[in-house]
Design an enzyme around this catalytic site. Sequence first.
Site, PDB file in Angstrom:
ATOM      1  N   HIS A 111       0.868  -1.180   0.000  1.00 48.43           N
ATOM      2  CA  HIS A 111       0.000   0.000   0.000  1.00 48.43           C
ATOM      3  C   HIS A 111       0.904   1.229   0.000  1.00 48.43           C
ATOM      4  O   HIS A 111       1.748   1.389   0.888  1.00 48.43           O
ATOM      5  CB  HIS A 111      -0.928  -0.005   1.218  1.00 48.43           C
ATOM      6  CG  HIS A 111      -1.893  -1.138   1.222  1.00 48.43           C
ATOM      7  ND1 HIS A 111      -2.105  -1.951   2.324  1.00 48.43           N
ATOM      8  CD2 HIS A 111      -2.711  -1.622   0.248  1.00 48.43           C
ATOM      9  CE1 HIS A 111      -3.016  -2.869   2.023  1.00 48.43           C
ATOM     10  NE2 HIS A 111      -3.392  -2.694   0.774  1.00 48.43           N
ATOM     11  N   ARG A 151      -2.816   4.968  -1.244  1.00 52.10           N
ATOM     12  CA  ARG A 151      -2.902   3.543  -0.908  1.00 52.10           C
ATOM     13  C   ARG A 151      -2.780   2.692  -2.169  1.00 52.10           C
ATOM     14  O   ARG A 151      -2.096   1.652  -2.168  1.00 52.10           O
ATOM     15  CB  ARG A 151      -4.220   3.252  -0.190  1.00 52.10           C
ATOM     16  CG  ARG A 151      -4.394   1.797   0.261  1.00 52.10           C
ATOM     17  CD  ARG A 151      -5.658   1.672   1.113  1.00 52.10           C
ATOM     18  NE  ARG A 151      -5.973   0.301   1.471  1.00 52.10           N
ATOM     19  CZ  ARG A 151      -5.450  -0.353   2.520  1.00 52.10           C
ATOM     20  NH1 ARG A 151      -4.570   0.255   3.283  1.00 52.10           N
ATOM     21  NH2 ARG A 151      -5.808  -1.598   2.793  1.00 52.10           N
ATOM     22  N   ASN A 195      -3.281  -5.548  -2.493  1.00 53.11           N
ATOM     23  CA  ASN A 195      -3.283  -6.714  -1.606  1.00 53.11           C
ATOM     24  C   ASN A 195      -4.587  -7.506  -1.668  1.00 53.11           C
ATOM     25  O   ASN A 195      -4.839  -8.342  -0.802  1.00 53.11           O
ATOM     26  CB  ASN A 195      -3.015  -6.289  -0.158  1.00 53.11           C
ATOM     27  CG  ASN A 195      -2.364  -7.394   0.654  1.00 53.11           C
ATOM     28  OD1 ASN A 195      -1.608  -8.205   0.126  1.00 53.11           O
ATOM     29  ND2 ASN A 195      -2.656  -7.435   1.949  1.00 53.11           N
ATOM     30  N   HIS A 205       3.417  -3.890   6.497  1.00 52.85           N
ATOM     31  CA  HIS A 205       2.308  -2.946   6.444  1.00 52.85           C
ATOM     32  C   HIS A 205       2.312  -2.090   7.707  1.00 52.85           C
ATOM     33  O   HIS A 205       2.893  -2.461   8.728  1.00 52.85           O
ATOM     34  CB  HIS A 205       0.970  -3.683   6.357  1.00 52.85           C
ATOM     35  CG  HIS A 205       0.741  -4.366   5.051  1.00 52.85           C
ATOM     36  ND1 HIS A 205      -0.151  -3.894   4.108  1.00 52.85           N
ATOM     37  CD2 HIS A 205       1.306  -5.474   4.515  1.00 52.85           C
ATOM     38  CE1 HIS A 205      -0.132  -4.699   3.048  1.00 52.85           C
ATOM     39  NE2 HIS A 205       0.742  -5.662   3.274  1.00 52.85           N
ATOM     40  N   GLU A 242       1.946  -6.096  10.609  1.00 49.21           N
ATOM     41  CA  GLU A 242       1.200  -4.836  10.742  1.00 49.21           C
ATOM     42  C   GLU A 242       1.743  -4.090  11.957  1.00 49.21           C
ATOM     43  O   GLU A 242       1.813  -4.646  13.049  1.00 49.21           O
ATOM     44  CB  GLU A 242      -0.293  -5.108  10.945  1.00 49.21           C
ATOM     45  CG  GLU A 242      -1.025  -5.624   9.722  1.00 49.21           C
ATOM     46  CD  GLU A 242      -1.466  -4.502   8.773  1.00 49.21           C
ATOM     47  OE1 GLU A 242      -1.128  -3.323   9.037  1.00 49.21           O
ATOM     48  OE2 GLU A 242      -2.145  -4.830   7.789  1.00 49.21           O
ATOM     49  N   TYR A 267      -9.986   1.116   6.210  1.00 44.95           N
ATOM     50  CA  TYR A 267     -11.111   0.192   6.140  1.00 44.95           C
ATOM     51  C   TYR A 267     -12.458   0.899   6.054  1.00 44.95           C
ATOM     52  O   TYR A 267     -13.496   0.234   5.939  1.00 44.95           O
ATOM     53  CB  TYR A 267     -11.107  -0.751   7.349  1.00 44.95           C
ATOM     54  CG  TYR A 267     -10.019  -1.806   7.304  1.00 44.95           C
ATOM     55  CD1 TYR A 267      -9.159  -1.908   6.216  1.00 44.95           C
ATOM     56  CD2 TYR A 267      -9.852  -2.709   8.342  1.00 44.95           C
ATOM     57  CE1 TYR A 267      -8.163  -2.866   6.176  1.00 44.95           C
ATOM     58  CE2 TYR A 267      -8.866  -3.680   8.312  1.00 44.95           C
ATOM     59  CZ  TYR A 267      -8.022  -3.744   7.221  1.00 44.95           C
ATOM     60  OH  TYR A 267      -7.039  -4.712   7.183  1.00 44.95           O
TER      61      TYR A 267
END
EC number: 3.5.1.15
Length: 292
Positions: A14, A56, A63, A106, A164, A275
């Site tokens: 991203h 992004r 992804n 990420h 993450e 999200y």
Amino acid sequence: MNQINRVAIVGGTHGNEFTGAYLIKKFEQIPALIQRPSFETLTLLGNPQAFTAGKRYIDKDLNRCFFIDNLLDSRLSSYEDIRAKAIEQILGQKSNSQVDLIIDLHSTTANMGLSLMLGSHHPFLLKLAAYLSSRNSQVRVCYTQPEKGSNFLRSLSELGFVIEVGPVAQGVLNAEWFQKTEELIHNILNYLEKYNQNLIPQTNETLTYYQYVGAIDYPRNEYGEIQAMIHPQLQFRDYQPLNPGDPIFLTLDGKAIAYEGTSTVYPVFINEAAYYEKGIAMCLTEKQVYSL
């Protein structure tokens, strides 16, 4: 399992997640940092155009472009679909990977600490996760989408996983999380080197991990507009228990909305900025203990 011969570190899948992208830049400038005597380490900037643009993605989430059928479909012509096919050529097909292990870096706006996102219960990955979590209390392990039929980049290798890190704002290079992520990578590479030498470090006999069970969207009106935000008592409480009746959302006019589930869960990716477009306010997990 056979010896680890080639490892791929991917960052910038991203484009606005700078921690991984700039670690790739650093490792390309100083490759000796990630080389070990018994295996080769490759680096890859996942989405270079999106990274240059500070976005992004250009057309779609890279992804989510690694379904086998999509990789074989020549009609898919978005930038990310083309890039996914190019990455597959570099790293190898799912059935014939050219690398033994993939680390996909990420960052997240949620309070995820250092999270290992696994897509399988492969014994090698579980032992690696147990070792890393025993060395650093900020390391947590989350089991998400199974690799069979996965559309994630990590699925190009049986031993692929995501790291993450956060909270880190989008489009921001945060020195603290940059350093913590680099240290974690070195711990991983050192473990792999010891594994190849048959000197696997001792780990805990059990591994605590968080099993994905579903996701919750924000309350919305008939037009799809968000009508409530994450409740202050829940914000930044990733991996903490959420019990039935606990406040989960706060409406724009100040009314609390309670969690209506029937059992205790452990939310992750709470209020993740990326999200919102996916209709996810948080993901829910159940806490599990796995015996090694």
